[in-house]
Scaffold this active site. Structure first.
Site, PDB file in Angstrom:
ATOM      1  N   LYS A  35       0.798  -1.236   0.000  1.00 26.51           N
ATOM      2  CA  LYS A  35       0.000   0.000   0.000  1.00 26.51           C
ATOM      3  C   LYS A  35       0.827   1.282   0.000  1.00 26.51           C
ATOM      4  CE  LYS A  35      -0.534  -0.068   4.998  1.00 26.51           C
ATOM      5  NZ  LYS A  35      -1.198  -0.764   6.085  1.00 26.51           N
ATOM      6  N   ARG A 128      -7.435  -0.522  17.043  1.00 24.96           N
ATOM      7  CA  ARG A 128      -7.894  -0.135  15.713  1.00 24.96           C
ATOM      8  C   ARG A 128      -8.980  -1.154  15.376  1.00 24.96           C
ATOM      9  NH1 ARG A 128      -3.933   0.534  10.543  1.00 24.96           N
ATOM     10  NH2 ARG A 128      -4.580  -1.616  10.162  1.00 24.96           N
TER      11      ARG A 128
HETATM   12  C1  LIG Z   1      -0.242  -1.473   6.701  1.00 18.62           C
HETATM   13  C2  LIG Z   1      -0.526  -2.790   7.297  1.00 18.62           C
HETATM   14  C3  LIG Z   1       0.510  -3.728   7.432  1.00 18.62           C
HETATM   15  C4  LIG Z   1       1.950  -3.428   7.091  1.00 18.62           C
HETATM   16  O1  LIG Z   1       2.555  -2.667   8.109  1.00 18.62           O
HETATM   17  P1  LIG Z   1       4.134  -2.338   8.098  1.00 18.62           P
HETATM   18  O2  LIG Z   1       4.366  -1.686   9.401  1.00 18.62           O
HETATM   19  O3  LIG Z   1       4.388  -1.463   6.932  1.00 18.62           O
HETATM   20  O4  LIG Z   1       4.835  -3.642   7.979  1.00 18.62           O
HETATM   21  C5  LIG Z   1       0.168  -4.977   7.940  1.00 18.62           C
HETATM   22  N1  LIG Z   1      -1.106  -5.264   8.304  1.00 18.62           N
HETATM   23  C6  LIG Z   1      -2.109  -4.380   8.204  1.00 18.62           C
HETATM   24  C7  LIG Z   1      -3.483  -4.776   8.639  1.00 18.62           C
HETATM   25  C8  LIG Z   1      -1.863  -3.114   7.705  1.00 18.62           C
HETATM   26  O5  LIG Z   1      -2.872  -2.227   7.606  1.00 18.62           O
END
Ligand SMILES: *Cc1c(COP(=O)(O)O)cnc(C)c1O
Length: 364
Positions: A35, A128
């Site tokens: 993302k 969250r």
């Molecule tokens: C963005 C996200 C990740 C990735 O997080 P990083 O800290 O970039 O590794 C993993 N799981 C969910 C649910 C996310 O929203």
């Protein structure tokens, strides 16, 4: 065209390979999270070639762009009901925490004769998404197991995002225990126990990740070579895979203190200035609309970013040993997540994929 963001595929691939070897020590599968760079298809395609088990993104629009890739695709953000049709069409697995939404996914999956896999999210305190109450979770499992076009493949959690709660043996151990309870109570097997994001890597490196976790979802660790619990670099990874290049549009000697009565800046803040006398200042053609200026560092270490408005970034070049001219290009290493996110999201920043190992691995 400038501003330009260069994305070094060779370095990212190296990081993916390195992280997979860390995950392999505990037989964990790896989801690469795409993302932050809007899932640019060429980048995802290149870095998902080897070692990768799943592709994960929070936006269905991003996963839609990746349909030619064979790996299973995970939708990380719990779906909006209004996008259920796209969710079952473009993702293989979605993370969920609302039964109404799951019912809709079931209907949409039925319409296209598919079985859609879901993972139920458990909130371990970061507050969250996810079920906070285990009893509620168990009731939902009962309902989900009755749905013909939904398959419950596991549970997952997300930490260190909103509440900044660190993963620990206790909280992730709790996740494994909840999974076990569900398996026993409902007589099913959960193959997918997702133990978090880049903040869980430190536990793994200390040999403390609870047994029973089956995968991690990694974004920042791949992009910046950083674990995110304590912000430490991961050994033998590259930290400079993203570089930004901007063009100088003005160079002038100016005072360091603005002249006149101070009101509010372009973003409604009352600024504070330090009087450093006359300085040589450069303006480059990029602004806060394109980049989080706190997330980038000039490759010329004697240059300092002193501020920005939406379309102008102002630099102090007084101490630089180089002579700069109008039209010269300045480089910046993107050193944190917000920088990658903003530069990739801005339509005004050109993205260029490059393949080389121009710098040494920065070991820490
Ligand atoms: C963005 C996200 C990740 C990735 O997080 P990083 O800290 O970039 O590794 C993993 N799981 C969910 C649910 C996310 O929203």
């Amino acid at each position: 065209m400038y501003p330009r963001l260069e994305i070094n595929i060779t370095k990212l691939k190296h990081n993916v390979c390195r992280l997979k070897s860390i995950l392999n020590e505990e037989n964990l599968k790896m989801a690469i999270v795409t993302k932050a760079y809007c899932a640019i298809p060429e980048v995802v395609e290149e870095i998902s070639n080897e070692y990768v088990d799943y592709i994960a993104d929070s936006r269905i629009k991003n996963l839609k762009k990746l349909q030619s890739l064979k790996l299973p695709k995970i939708l990380l953000r719990i779906p909006m009901i209004s996008e259920s049709k796209e969710v079952v069409k473009y993702s293989d697995i979605s993370f969920n925490s609302e039964i109404e939404t799951i019912y809709r996914l079931n209907e949409e999956a039925k319409n296209i004769n598919k079985v859609h896999n879901i993972v139920l999210m458990v909130d371990l305190g970061d507050l969250r998404e996810g079920y906070f109450n285990e009893e509620e979770l168990c009731n939902v499992v009962d309902n989900v197991l009755n749905l013909k076009n939904i398959k419950l493949i596991g549970i997952g959690t997300n930490l260190t995002c909103y509440g900044a709660i660190l993963p620990s043996q206790e909280n992730l151990g709790g996740l494994v225990k909840i999974a076990k309870n569900i398996e026993d109570k409902h007589n099913i097997k959960l193959e997918f126990i997702s133990g978090g994001n880049s903040s869980s890597i430190y536990l793994l490196q200390e040999g403390k990740l609870p047994k029973g976790i089956t995968n991690l979802r990694l974004g920042e660790a791949i992009l910046l070579g950083k674990e995110t619990a304590y912000g430490n670099f991961i050994e033998e990874t590259y930290h400079d895979s993203f570089k930004l290049y901007c063009e100088i549009i003005e160079i002038k000697d100016k005072p360091s203190m603005p002249i006149g009565e101070i009101g509010k800046d372009a973003f409604g803040k009352v600024p504070h200035y330090e009087d450093k006398g006359i300085m040589k200042r450069a303006i480059v053609g990029i602004g806060k609309q394109d980049i989080d200026i706190e997330s980038i560092f000039p490759t010329d270490e004697n240059i300092q970013i002193i501020g920005a408005s939406s379309d102008h970034m102002i630099l102090d070049i007084t101490n630089s040993e180089s002579i700069y001219n109008i039209g010269d290009i300045l480089g910046f290493v993107v050193t944190s997540y917000g920088g990658i996110l903003t530069a990739c999201t801005s339509n005004y920043v050109e993205k260029k994929v490059i393949y080389n190992l121009s710098t040494q691995i920065q070991l820490v």
